[in-house]
Design a protein around this motif. Structure first.
Motif, mmCIF file in Angstrom:
data_model
loop_
_atom_site.group_PDB
_atom_site.id
_atom_site.type_symbol
_atom_site.label_atom_id
_atom_site.label_comp_id
_atom_site.label_asym_id
_atom_site.label_seq_id
_atom_site.Cartn_x
_atom_site.Cartn_y
_atom_site.Cartn_z
ATOM 1 N N THR A 74 3.591 -73.199 -59.561
ATOM 2 C CA THR A 74 3.222 -72.318 -61.204
ATOM 3 C C THR A 74 2.552 -71.239 -60.987
ATOM 4 O OG1 THR A 74 1.513 -73.058 -62.127
ATOM 5 C CG2 THR A 74 3.692 -74.233 -62.722
ATOM 6 N N THR A 78 4.598 -66.762 -61.075
ATOM 7 C CA THR A 78 4.077 -65.706 -61.958
ATOM 8 C C THR A 78 4.243 -64.657 -61.530
ATOM 9 O OG1 THR A 78 1.993 -67.167 -61.786
ATOM 10 C CG2 THR A 78 3.857 -67.274 -64.288
ATOM 11 N N ARG A 82 6.147 -61.449 -61.566
ATOM 12 C CA ARG A 82 5.369 -60.604 -63.285
ATOM 13 C C ARG A 82 6.174 -59.056 -62.275
ATOM 14 N NH1 ARG A 82 0.613 -62.539 -63.872
ATOM 15 N NH2 ARG A 82 1.391 -63.443 -65.300
#
Length: 112
Positions: A74, A78, A82
């Motif tokens: 995860t 991210t 991003r």
């Protein structure tokens, strides 16, 4: 075991795949999808005419990982996905009850 599903912008797919590989994720399924979140689509201008794009093109990634890889996976998603702009996407983590490798019959973490 956990199922990690992520909806991301298409142009960050290669970066996300590379980061997941570095994190130790071995398998990945990618699907082209369309949808919208809080942004509710957007307007564009084509040949002088303005039109509304209700569903924004996205990529959906799915991978099943062992419990000890969830945090790394995860974080990798991210970090790589991003951009700081609206519509960067979402990551969902769900429980998986059972996994079976069809070819060998392996069950559980061994099937991953």
């Amino acid at each position: 075991m956990k199922l990690i599903s992520a909806v991301i912008k298409p142009h960050v797919l290669d970066d996300v795949r590379d980061e997941l590989a570095k994190a130790g994720v071995q398998g990945l399924t990618v699907t082209e999808v369309k949808g919208f979140g809080r942004q509710k689509g957007h307007t564009e201008i084509y040949r002088g005419a303005e039109y509304t794009v209700d569903f924004v093109p996205k990529m959906k990634l799915e991978t099943v990982v062992a419990e000890d890889l969830v945090e790394a996976a995860t974080t990798a998603i991210t970090k790589a996905a991003r951009t700081g702009s609206i519509g960067d996407g979402k990551v969902f983590v769900s429980d998986i009850g059972q996994a079976i490798r069809i070819r060998t019959g392996e069950i559980g973490d061994e099937a991953l």
